[in-house]
Write an enzyme that holds these catalytic residues in place. Structure first.
Site, mmCIF file in Angstrom:
data_model
loop_
_atom_site.group_PDB
_atom_site.id
_atom_site.type_symbol
_atom_site.label_atom_id
_atom_site.label_comp_id
_atom_site.label_asym_id
_atom_site.label_seq_id
_atom_site.Cartn_x
_atom_site.Cartn_y
_atom_site.Cartn_z
ATOM 1 N N TYR A 17 0.830 -1.202 0.000
ATOM 2 C CA TYR A 17 0.000 0.000 0.000
ATOM 3 C C TYR A 17 0.868 1.257 0.000
ATOM 4 O O TYR A 17 0.488 2.279 -0.550
ATOM 5 C CB TYR A 17 -0.900 0.033 1.243
ATOM 6 C CG TYR A 17 -2.187 -0.736 1.114
ATOM 7 C CD1 TYR A 17 -2.181 -2.114 0.941
ATOM 8 C CD2 TYR A 17 -3.416 -0.089 1.204
ATOM 9 C CE1 TYR A 17 -3.366 -2.824 0.848
ATOM 10 C CE2 TYR A 17 -4.609 -0.787 1.114
ATOM 11 C CZ TYR A 17 -4.584 -2.153 0.936
ATOM 12 O OH TYR A 17 -5.761 -2.849 0.838
ATOM 13 N N LYS A 77 3.644 -15.478 3.268
ATOM 14 C CA LYS A 77 3.917 -16.222 2.036
ATOM 15 C C LYS A 77 5.434 -16.387 1.974
ATOM 16 O O LYS A 77 6.108 -15.969 1.021
ATOM 17 C CB LYS A 77 3.355 -15.433 0.833
ATOM 18 C CG LYS A 77 3.404 -16.157 -0.492
ATOM 19 C CD LYS A 77 2.392 -17.277 -0.627
ATOM 20 C CE LYS A 77 2.629 -18.056 -1.914
ATOM 21 N NZ LYS A 77 1.796 -19.276 -2.011
ATOM 22 N N ASP A 105 -2.266 -18.560 1.206
ATOM 23 C CA ASP A 105 -3.216 -19.294 0.358
ATOM 24 C C ASP A 105 -3.926 -20.380 1.176
ATOM 25 O O ASP A 105 -5.129 -20.590 1.079
ATOM 26 C CB ASP A 105 -2.526 -19.882 -0.892
ATOM 27 C CG ASP A 105 -1.191 -20.547 -0.608
ATOM 28 O OD1 ASP A 105 -0.719 -20.498 0.540
ATOM 29 O OD2 ASP A 105 -0.615 -21.123 -1.557
ATOM 30 N N ASP A 142 -6.258 -7.248 4.239
ATOM 31 C CA ASP A 142 -7.378 -6.638 3.516
ATOM 32 C C ASP A 142 -8.215 -7.735 2.866
ATOM 33 O O ASP A 142 -9.440 -7.774 3.003
ATOM 34 C CB ASP A 142 -6.836 -5.675 2.452
ATOM 35 C CG ASP A 142 -7.949 -5.046 1.639
ATOM 36 O OD1 ASP A 142 -8.932 -4.601 2.238
ATOM 37 O OD2 ASP A 142 -7.841 -5.033 0.394
ATOM 38 N N ASP A 193 -12.212 -9.505 4.152
ATOM 39 C CA ASP A 193 -13.425 -9.515 3.307
ATOM 40 C C ASP A 193 -13.921 -10.952 3.195
ATOM 41 O O ASP A 193 -15.126 -11.218 3.270
ATOM 42 C CB ASP A 193 -13.125 -8.981 1.897
ATOM 43 C CG ASP A 193 -13.492 -7.511 1.729
ATOM 44 O OD1 ASP A 193 -13.329 -6.753 2.708
ATOM 45 O OD2 ASP A 193 -13.931 -7.121 0.627
HETATM 46 C C1 IPM Z 1 -10.427 -1.543 3.899
HETATM 47 C C2 IPM Z 1 -10.671 -0.962 2.527
HETATM 48 C C3 IPM Z 1 -9.508 -0.034 2.145
HETATM 49 C C4 IPM Z 1 -8.237 -0.860 2.134
HETATM 50 C C5 IPM Z 1 -9.702 0.701 0.796
HETATM 51 C C6 IPM Z 1 -10.973 1.510 0.785
HETATM 52 C C7 IPM Z 1 -8.515 1.574 0.451
HETATM 53 O O1 IPM Z 1 -10.857 -1.957 1.585
HETATM 54 O O2 IPM Z 1 -10.367 -0.762 4.878
HETATM 55 O O3 IPM Z 1 -10.322 -2.757 4.024
HETATM 56 O O4 IPM Z 1 -7.912 -1.484 1.115
HETATM 57 O O5 IPM Z 1 -7.553 -0.882 3.164
HETATM 58 MN MN MN Z 2 -10.814 -3.977 2.378
#
Ligand code: IPM
Ligand code: MN
Length: 354
Positions: free
Chosen positions: A142, A187, A219, A243, A247
């Protein structure tokens, strides 16, 4: 307790869910005689529209001067498909994380019994899942050097030893407060940065002999999260992996709209849902405010207001059990509630629970 809270609603559904977070904190303040004050700042696309910058200096000042930040979401489609745009809403969030030195993002993942049915995963696999992902938030790809040309582009996944040590410290200590089990996700079979993580973690293990530490390739971890989520207690990982994995982990709970997080570092702590700005739903009053409300609960707990945090959690649980649900978690054929109605119900419940 007096708390000065900076509120950054941001974009998309941000303003709608932000209001529910405030409602809930106001209820808590009323019930427990606290004094919470709220000051608002711009971030993301709305900040670009108003000032040209996705994280204006004024917002940074507001955050620095506050005790805590309650953040909602950034992102706007008008920037997503325009790679040539020199400025993007997400830069505001990244700049804020860097400027506030928010290197530790704590993302708890657990199930609500009354929502097991909502997950596409089998009940017997996910029931009782309860783990925390500690995501490094100010390093890695990032923030590493980037290059962008016509024929090639690159991002550098750079980590310094001190960055790895401080996030591992947080993860080891968190494991101590839970079930003493830490999984370091990397990894290391391919990436040099991961080998540094693993080396540092191995060195630190002896300082935490009471914590059972294991190592897992990312993975494999991605598979294990949906196959056997109860395996995990605390997992720690770098920015990009964290990240993606969180999700994925939200699938266990049934909706992205349920997961809160705390971003901590050396300056003002920040509390934010893990979901994004869901632009398609903006202004429709349908977004689930629970992730934001639980982020407010994490804020309270951060300041030692444990009974207050517990009450917010209980009120959220009661709302779900009583069917007061936004469409993303409602059962088929059930009445659904608006963002505002869910917020009102929970704020009211906080005043009523004995
Ligand atoms: C999160 C989001 C952010 C990230 C985006 C919006 C930049 O997906 O907080 O997980 O990737 O960190
Ligand atoms: Mn995210």
């Amino acid at each position: 307790m007096e708390l000065a809270i900076a509120v950054l609603p941001g974009d998309g559904i941000g303003p709608e869910i932000s209001r529910q977070g405030i409602k809930v904190l106001e209820s808590v303040a009323k019930r427990f005689n606290h004094e919470f004050s709220f000051r608002f700042g711009l971030i993301g696309a709305s900040a670009i529209d108003a000032t040209g910058s996705p994280f204006p200096d004024q917002t940074l000042r507001l955050c620095i001067e506050s005790d805590a930040v309650l953040f909602s979401a950034v992102g706007d489609p008008k920037y997503d498909n325009n790679p040539s745009s020199p400025v993007r809403p997400e830069q505001g969030l990244l700049k804020m994380r860097k400027e506030l030195d928010l290197y530790a993002n704590i993302r708890p993942i657990s199930t609500f019994d009354s929502l097991l049915e909502r997950s596409p995963l089998k009940n017997n696999v996910i029931e009782g899942s309860d783990f925390v992902c500690v995501r490094e938030l100010t390093g890695g790809m990032y923030f590493g050097e980037k290059g962008e040309g016509e024929e090639m582009a690159y991002d550098t996944n750079i980590y310094h030893k001190f960055e790895v040590e401080r996030i591992l410290d947080i993860a080891f200590n968190l494991a101590r407060k839970r079930k003493n089990h830490l999984t370091v996700v990397d990894k290391a079979n391919v990436l040099a940065s991961s080998r540094l993580w693993r080396k540092v973690a191995k060195e630190m293990e002896s300082s935490y002999p009471d914590v059972k530490t294991d190592y897992m390739f990312v993975d494999n971890a991605a598979m294990r999260i949906v196959q056997d989520p109860r395996f995990f207690d605390v997992m720690v990982t770098e920015n990009t992996f964290g990240d993606i994995l969180t999700d994925e982990a939200s699938v266990i709970t049934g909706s992205m709209g349920l997961l809160p997080s705390a971003s901590l570092g050396s300056k003002t702590p920040l509390f934010e849902p893990i979901h994004g700005s869901w632009p398609e739903a903006a202004g429709k009053n349908i977004a689930n405010p629970v992730a934001q409300i639980l982020s407010a609960a994490m804020l309270l707990e951060h300041f030692g207001l444990l009974r207050e945090g517990e009450l917010v959690r209980k009120a959220v649980e009661n709302s779900i059990e009583n069917g007061v649900r936004t469409p993303d978690i409602a059962l088929p054929g059930e009445k659904t509630y608006t963002t505002d109605e869910v917020g009102d119900w929970i704020a009211c419940e906080i005043l009523k629970i004995s």
